[in-house]
Design a protein around this motif. Structure first.
Motif, PDB file in Angstrom:
ATOM      1  N   PHE A   1      56.847  62.544  67.520  1.00 28.70           N
ATOM      2  CA  PHE A   1      57.672  63.672  68.799  1.00 28.70           C
ATOM      3  C   PHE A   1      55.729  64.739  68.877  1.00 28.70           C
ATOM      4  CE2 PHE A   1      60.555  62.238  68.448  1.00 28.70           C
ATOM      5  CZ  PHE A   1      62.034  61.874  67.106  1.00 28.70           C
ATOM      6  N   VAL A   2      55.659  64.036  69.978  1.00 25.21           N
ATOM      7  CA  VAL A   2      54.164  65.137  70.605  1.00 25.21           C
ATOM      8  C   VAL A   2      54.568  65.902  71.348  1.00 25.21           C
ATOM      9  CG1 VAL A   2      52.583  63.398  69.404  1.00 25.21           C
ATOM     10  CG2 VAL A   2      53.789  63.569  72.047  1.00 25.21           C
ATOM     11  N   ASP A   3      55.562  66.319  72.372  1.00 23.88           N
ATOM     12  CA  ASP A   3      56.040  67.066  73.622  1.00 23.88           C
ATOM     13  C   ASP A   3      55.756  68.646  72.844  1.00 23.88           C
ATOM     14  OD1 ASP A   3      57.252  63.947  74.867  1.00 23.88           O
ATOM     15  OD2 ASP A   3      55.903  64.807  75.385  1.00 23.88           O
ATOM     16  N   ASP A   4      56.003  69.459  73.702  1.00 23.19           N
ATOM     17  CA  ASP A   4      55.976  70.609  72.778  1.00 23.19           C
ATOM     18  C   ASP A   4      57.206  70.946  72.338  1.00 23.19           C
ATOM     19  OD1 ASP A   4      53.659  71.787  76.351  1.00 23.19           O
ATOM     20  OD2 ASP A   4      53.452  71.205  74.029  1.00 23.19           O
ATOM     21  N   TYR A   5      58.012  70.690  73.146  1.00 17.65           N
ATOM     22  CA  TYR A   5      59.866  71.300  73.039  1.00 17.65           C
ATOM     23  C   TYR A   5      59.639  69.635  71.629  1.00 17.65           C
ATOM     24  CZ  TYR A   5      61.978  66.838  74.843  1.00 17.65           C
ATOM     25  OH  TYR A   5      62.713  66.001  74.868  1.00 17.65           O
ATOM     26  N   LEU A   6      59.496  69.501  71.263  1.00 24.03           N
ATOM     27  CA  LEU A   6      59.820  68.296  70.575  1.00 24.03           C
ATOM     28  C   LEU A   6      59.379  68.358  69.160  1.00 24.03           C
ATOM     29  CD1 LEU A   6      59.210  64.409  71.402  1.00 24.03           C
ATOM     30  CD2 LEU A   6      61.538  66.097  71.194  1.00 24.03           C
ATOM     31  N   LEU A   7      58.055  69.675  68.854  1.00 24.64           N
ATOM     32  CA  LEU A   7      57.512  69.770  67.342  1.00 24.64           C
ATOM     33  C   LEU A   7      58.180  70.485  66.886  1.00 24.64           C
ATOM     34  CD1 LEU A   7      54.015  69.503  68.828  1.00 24.64           C
ATOM     35  CD2 LEU A   7      54.940  68.385  68.008  1.00 24.64           C
ATOM     36  N   PRO A   8      59.027  71.860  67.555  1.00 26.49           N
ATOM     37  CA  PRO A   8      59.992  72.268  66.878  1.00 26.49           C
ATOM     38  C   PRO A   8      60.723  71.431  65.890  1.00 26.49           C
ATOM     39  CG  PRO A   8      59.190  73.269  68.569  1.00 26.49           C
ATOM     40  CD  PRO A   8      59.388  71.746  68.683  1.00 26.49           C
ATOM     41  N   LEU A   9      61.074  70.605  66.333  1.00 27.74           N
ATOM     42  CA  LEU A   9      62.391  69.537  65.646  1.00 27.74           C
ATOM     43  C   LEU A   9      62.702  69.484  64.686  1.00 27.74           C
ATOM     44  CD1 LEU A   9      64.187  68.766  69.255  1.00 27.74           C
ATOM     45  CD2 LEU A   9      64.773  70.219  68.095  1.00 27.74           C
ATOM     46  N   ILE A  10      61.121  68.635  64.846  1.00 32.04           N
ATOM     47  CA  ILE A  10      60.533  67.679  63.235  1.00 32.04           C
ATOM     48  C   ILE A  10      61.231  68.141  62.002  1.00 32.04           C
ATOM     49  CG2 ILE A  10      58.883  66.608  61.821  1.00 32.04           C
ATOM     50  CD1 ILE A  10      57.121  66.479  64.728  1.00 32.04           C
ATOM     51  N   PRO A  11      61.201  69.501  61.722  1.00 34.90           N
ATOM     52  CA  PRO A  11      62.598  69.766  59.954  1.00 34.90           C
ATOM     53  C   PRO A  11      63.516  69.232  60.099  1.00 34.90           C
ATOM     54  CG  PRO A  11      61.254  71.237  60.658  1.00 34.90           C
ATOM     55  CD  PRO A  11      61.242  70.872  61.995  1.00 34.90           C
ATOM     56  N   VAL A  12      64.852  68.771  61.369  1.00 36.82           N
ATOM     57  CA  VAL A  12      65.835  68.431  61.495  1.00 36.82           C
ATOM     58  C   VAL A  12      65.692  66.664  61.105  1.00 36.82           C
ATOM     59  CG1 VAL A  12      67.703  68.402  62.688  1.00 36.82           C
ATOM     60  CG2 VAL A  12      66.054  70.325  63.122  1.00 36.82           C
ATOM     61  N   HIS A  13      64.498  66.688  62.004  1.00 35.38           N
ATOM     62  CA  HIS A  13      64.129  64.997  61.644  1.00 35.38           C
ATOM     63  C   HIS A  13      63.643  64.583  60.288  1.00 35.38           C
ATOM     64  CE1 HIS A  13      64.572  63.271  65.384  1.00 35.38           C
ATOM     65  NE2 HIS A  13      63.913  64.215  65.974  1.00 35.38           N
ATOM     66  N   ARG A  14      63.185  65.689  59.481  1.00 34.94           N
ATOM     67  CA  ARG A  14      63.376  65.488  57.834  1.00 34.94           C
ATOM     68  C   ARG A  14      64.295  65.288  57.626  1.00 34.94           C
ATOM     69  NH1 ARG A  14      58.604  69.203  57.942  1.00 34.94           N
ATOM     70  NH2 ARG A  14      57.440  68.146  59.138  1.00 34.94           N
ATOM     71  N   PHE A  15      65.200  65.992  57.741  1.00 36.98           N
ATOM     72  CA  PHE A  15      66.330  66.420  56.649  1.00 36.98           C
ATOM     73  C   PHE A  15      66.966  64.801  56.964  1.00 36.98           C
ATOM     74  CE2 PHE A  15      70.210  67.804  54.852  1.00 36.98           C
ATOM     75  CZ  PHE A  15      71.109  66.890  55.619  1.00 36.98           C
ATOM     76  N   ILE A  16      67.117  64.436  58.152  1.00 39.34           N
ATOM     77  CA  ILE A  16      67.950  62.772  58.617  1.00 39.34           C
ATOM     78  C   ILE A  16      67.198  62.058  57.738  1.00 39.34           C
ATOM     79  CG2 ILE A  16      68.582  61.016  59.770  1.00 39.34           C
ATOM     80  CD1 ILE A  16      68.578  63.300  62.144  1.00 39.34           C
TER      81      ILE A  16
END
Lengths: 234, 589, 274
Positions: free
Chosen positions: B489-504
């Motif tokens: 996830f390198v796109d600007d809008y995807l970076l803030p979503l990474i914590p959700v991915h970590r939870f998953i």
């Protein structure tokens, strides 16, 4: 008679190092006539981590010109007549990806010599040497992974690209001979340490093709050989 | 079907040698267990692949120890390359959809229990049946071989869209021999499935015992039968599609490749083909395939629920009609995978309509399950917990489909994590819950031992809560426009979503580890579980009339006679509150 | 244990609804909804999405809560507890299902038709700004027709990326292509319709801009296009959504919506860099 023998022996002693180790040099300049295509600005907007490394955007490097119509990055090498050299040097050459640019743009190396590919960027690159004679391979190199180590067995001018960043293009000039060099920013080149003999020198430019010239050198002279390419506007 | 003339499976003598008993067996029960074992291996590999993918997504620069042993160029120094991520993704999807979700609920349990539930000695064609399994096994080996070829496993996804999958190695790493092996593996799998489906259909129509009318077959038998009808037509289309793909790759044909393509700086020597043709052929198979994955679990869950509720469903016939309707409609909706594919936009509206209509039978079935729970005497066991969990998951997964069925909403949600959440929930989790429910339910019959009940419940809780923690957030990510099949996830809008991915990812790892409880239970109970009585769940269908495990010829050479439908619960009888199908007794209340 | 199941199902159902209602991941600033719509057609899509969310959300909650309620009430009852039948039996449930789904389908189908039609059944205006987009492993490039208003022909055999000839133009022989402007970012003027012609160079790709509420695949061999009008100045990401190979995750470009004035100077600057 005694004197002649001594003279001949002395002559042999003086000349033979020249025969064995080579003291002659071929040097010259590579330049062009006509109008080369304009170097275009490279748009790196899709990769901000690289774009910000260049305060002014870089330009295409297929044709790099210098003062007095000189051409840089031209590979000049002995294509025939060079003494046979079997072993490749043990030292590796390094091809670096930095700022989404290949450094150097053209790298020359010997067949069987180790090529180390290094990624100094934050982004993953994928190195794809599009070899036709050698084995073609295509590998990704994520940031933080160890350098890639590769070799090429046969002589070939191999275009290299990065699929992920389409503007990244370069060349591997894989050569049999150890007598090669790249023309500098001012177009000049030098092939030193040549034994006396008859040689064919080739100058290769990635867009303009290759040119050859025959030259005979003796002793420790410096012979000048110039190359002139016809530039293409498109 | 006339009950006067009952046809029988070909008699075969009891097997003597080890090889004939356990390896090249024609006994449908052994074959069922073989399919189950294959599905178990496939699901374990598929699950590990998903862990590797999830770990890489949230910790992309962290080396995964040992990964470079599996692939030196795919994971130099243990750090996954982008192509290797996509290869693992492709293998995960292929293994899970074909070798787990088609094998386990359908081939495994269907093979084991369909002949028994209709009172037959074996399948109509026992040798074909043996061939089906071993052909599936060969397909599995061909697929796994793709891990070990120099160019790596294929990376075009389980959907294998052309031209990426059709042009060959020029398309980049992951598109060499591995992709051809994929095509070959699925081609072989199709053959195996076709053989299996023919067997199921012939057996169901011809080998029902006396008194076993179609209306008296258990719901899971109906589900296996309907699934095999769907499967026959669907796999018959995928088979030639894979052949055409292989030909494009190795024989220079251009079924799916148009002219003028420049890949790796080379003008491709193809012309005249259509990438959309592959999509149409694939999804004409692919949509029925997802119903092939879910219908058997619907049948198994219905069967287990009725037994657990101690009362019949509000309407047995309506559920069967719903399953048939789903089967029929499943052939009319394939274009909903292609709304923005470039096909005629009018077609999109045409596909949208039956896609919405298919909600109706699914809703009816759900309402019938819920309505049947009302006033029941529900028994809670590991099996019934998974069956109830199935209802919850089926609702969750089904509801998100409603969004995707509308083309204009699909403009935004197509190819995002919303789609991934939808199909994992409704196909991955719900279907697997059916398999797990079936395992806990039928294990005593298949092995003669009871599974450990407390461990089963612990397994359920981890899996149920874990699955929601993993897949519900996918929908939110999809609403944010998080694109799928990205290795990082390198796109600007995807970076803030990474914590959700970590939870998953953490939820996925925990839920994954919890499956070890199930594995332990399976293995431990096999040798040390309490001996199982013939009918521990007080169930009415014919498999519970025989010893646990059943003898090799099922009914001991006799042909049972059936007097009732399989849902005589909540009645007064000499056995308690239920009547076995082969009991001549009549219900007293 | 039935009661435990019921409670957990209720907790899961309600917890699942929280990020939908609050639009954020639990207690954080992470936004979990479509970004602001900057298109002229997107509001119909957003409306439809909201309506669907309400209907789907209510159905979801109702089903889970009913499941929980019934399991709570009817699990582990005594062996002789009376078995009750749901009032109306299967018939009313079938009718309810038909009515429920039927009305939802009607409402959303009608709404949806409008939203779909504005994107796909309405052609681009004749005076829309023509831009060609090319998708190729792994970047988007955009071409403006230049002062002559004409696009030069594409020659796949003339593609030379090392010399920035991404489209395969032949300026030596094709006069129309000499003034074509190639860019790695898609700059457009605000409030002007753009007609984006889509060309796939190698394999399937897709054009997705969340804020524009547009997604359309690039299909090799097909001449596809989309049209849109962007209403707000700013930089937005165009990302590829069709798996195209190893660089798929990194295949993006920026949509740069500029004022007409800024766009004109951008175009001039780009022309000088060709």
């Amino acid at each position: 008679m005694f004197k002649t023998r001594w003279f001949l022996a002395l002559l042999t002693l003086v000349v033979s190092p020249g025969l064995l180790f080579g003291a002659a040099t071929i040097s010259g300049k590579v330049s062009y006539t006509g109008t080369p295509a304009k170097s275009k600005t490279i748009d790196m907007s899709k990769e901000p981590s690289c774009a910000k490394q260049h305060t002014t955007p870089i330009t295409t490097e297929a044709v790099v010109t210098g003062p007095n119509n000189s051409l840089a990055n031209v590979v000049v090498y002995i294509s025939a007549g060079a003494p046979d050299e079997s072993s490749a040097p043990s030292q590796a050459v390094t091809f670096t990806q930095k700022g989404c640019q290949y450094i150097p743009h053209v790298i020359a190396l010997r067949t069987g010599q180790e090529l180390k590919v290094v990624n100094e960027d934050q982004t993953s690159h994928n190195i794809h040497p599009m070899a036709k004679v050698n084995r073609e391979w295509n590998k990704s190199q994520p940031p933080g992974t160890p350098p890639l180590s590769e070799k090429f067995d046969k002589e070939e001018f191999i275009p290299v690209k990065c699929n992920v960043h389409p503007w990244m293009h370069g060349y591997f000039a894989v050569l049999k001979t150890s007598h090669y060099t790249l023309s500098g920013e001012d177009g000049s080149f030098k092939l030193p340490d040549l034994p006396a003999g008859k040689y064919t020198i080739t100058a290769w430019q990635e867009d303009y093709g290759a040119q050859t010239q025959d030259v005979t050198i003796s002793g420790s002279e410096t012979k000048t050989v110039d190359f002139t390419f016809k530039a293409k506007p498109y | 079907m006339s009950v006067a003339s009952v046809q029988h499976a070909q008699h075969h003598a009891p097997p003597q040698s080890f090889i004939r008993k356990y390896i090249f067996s024609v006994d449908h029960k052994v074959i069922g267990k073989q399919y189950y074992a294959l599905a178990l291996v496939a699901v374990l590999i598929g699950m590990v692949l998903s862990w590797l993918m999830r770990i890489h997504l949230v910790w992309p620069n962290a080396p995964i120890p040992g990964l470079q042993l599996l692939s030196k160029s795919g994971a130099p120094g243990g750090i996954m390359t982008p192509e290797y991520y996509l290869s693992l993704l492709t293998m995960h999807g292929t293994l899970m959809v074909f070798f787990v979700l088609t094998n386990a609920p359908f081939a495994a349990f269907g093979n084991y229990f369909l002949p028994i539930q209709i009172g037959a000695e074996d399948m109509a064609f026992p040798r074909f049946n043996m061939m089906s399994f071993w052909t599936t096994f060969v397909a599995f080996c061909i697929l796994v071989a793709a891990f070990f070829v120099p160019d790596g496993p294929p990376l075009a996804g389980w959907t294998s869209y052309a031209p990426l999958s059709a042009v060959g190695p020029d398309a980049g790493p992951g598109e060499g021999l591995g992709q051809t092996l994929w095509g070959l593996s699925i081609f072989v799998f199709c053959i195996a499935s076709l053989l299996g489906s023919l067997n199921f259909i012939a057996t169901t129509l011809d080998l029902r015992t006396k008194g076993m009318t179609l209306a008296r077959m258990p719901l899971c038998t109906w589900a296996w039968f309907i699934t095999s009808c769907i499967s026959l037509l669907a796999f018959a289309v995928l088979l030639p599609a894979c052949l055409l793909l292989i030909l494009d790759r190795v024989a220079g044909t251009s079924f799916f490749i148009p002219g003028g393509l420049v890949i790796s700086d080379r003008l491709q020597p193809h012309s005249g083909g259509s990438p959309l043709l592959w999509q149409h052929l694939f999804w004409f198979f692919g949509h029925p395939e997802v119903y092939i994955a879910i219908l058997p679990s619907i049948g198994i869950v219905s069967h287990i629920l009725v037994n657990s509720m101690r009362r019949p469903l509000l309407s047995y016939r309506v559920v069967i009609y719903c399953m048939m309707a789903i089967g029929f409609l499943s052939y009319m909706v394939w274009g909903h995978h292609m709304f923005v594919s470039g096909m005629n936009p009018f077609s999109s509206l045409m596909f949208s309509f039956p896609t919405l209509v298919i909600t109706i039978p699914a809703t009816i079935m759900t309402l019938i399950w819920l309505g049947s729970l009302y006033g029941s005497r529900l028994r809670i066991t590991s099996a019934s917990l998974f069956a109830l969990g199935f209802i919850s998951m089926f609702v969750s997964g089904g509801v998100s489909g409603f969004f995707l069925a509308q083309p204009s909403i699909d403009i935004y949600l197509h190819a995002t994590y919303f789609v991934v959440g939808h199909f994992h929930m409704v196909m991955g989790v719900a279907s697997l819950f059916g398999v797990l429910a079936g395992t806990y339910f039928w294990y005593p019959k298949m092995t003669g031992r009871m599974m450990n009940e407390p461990l089963g419940r612990i397994h359920f809780w981890f899996t149920f809560v874990g699955a929601y923690c993993i897949f519900m957030p996918f929908h939110y990510l999809g609403l944010a426009g998080n694109v799928r099949r990205y290795s990082a996830f390198v796109d600007d809008y995807l970076l803030p979503l990474i914590p959700v991915h970590r939870f998953i990812t953490i939820a996925a790892l925990v839920t994954g580890v919890a499956q070890l409880i199930f594995l332990y239970n399976l293995i431990h109970s096999r040798f040390l579980g309490a001996p199982a009585p013939p009918n521990p769940w007080e169930c009415t269908s014919l498999e519970w009339t025989m010893p646990s495990p059943p003898p090799f010829d099922n009914f001991g050479g006799k042909h049972p006679v059936v007097y009732h439908d399989p849902y005589q619960y909540g009645v007064k009888s000499s056995t308690g509150d239920f009547l076995m199908q082969d009991s001549p007794e009549e219900a007293q209340a | 244990m039935g009661k435990v199941f019921a409670v957990i199902v209720v907790v899961i159902a309600l917890a699942s609804a929280v990020p939908i209602i609050t639009h954020h991941w639990f207690g954080t600033a992470i936004e979990l909804r479509p970004p602001e719509d900057i298109s002229t057609h997107g509001h119909a899509i957003d409306e439809q999405l909201s309506e669907t969310m309400v209907e789907a959300g209510l159905s979801f909650l109702a089903a889970q809560l009913v499941l929980a309620l019934f399991v709570w009430k009817f699990s582990n009852r005594s062996a002789n507890a009376e078995i009750k039948t749901f009032p109306g039996g299967a018939k009313w449930l079938v009718i309810a299902a038909l009515a429920l789904v039927g009305t939802e389908m009607l409402a959303l189908g009608v709404l949806g038709q409008r939203a779909w039609a504005t994107v796909y059944f309405t052609p681009a205006k004749p005076d829309a700004l023509q831009v060609q987009a090319q998708a190729g492993q792994f970047a988007f490039y955009f071409r403006y027709p230049g002062a002559d208003g004409k696009f030069g022909d594409l020659h796949p055999d003339k593609i030379d990326e090392g010399n920035s000839n991404f489209f395969g133009l032949d300026p030596a022989n094709d006069v129309d292509s000499r003034d074509d402007i190639v860019s790695g970012e898609l700059a457009v003027p605000a409030n002007r319709e753009v007609h984006l012609l889509m060309h796939a160079k190698d394999v399937g790709h897709s054009f997705y801009v969340r804020e524009l509420r547009i997604q359309q695949d690039f299909v090799p061999g097909l001449d596809l296009s989309v049209h849109f009008t962007a209403t707000k100045v700013g930089k937005y990401e165009i990302v590829c959504t069709q798996l195209c190979g190893l660089g798929h995750y990194n295949m993006k470009a920026y949509l740069n919506v500029l004022s007409q004035e800024d766009f004109d100077s951008w175009l001039k600057q780009k022309a000088s860099e060709q």
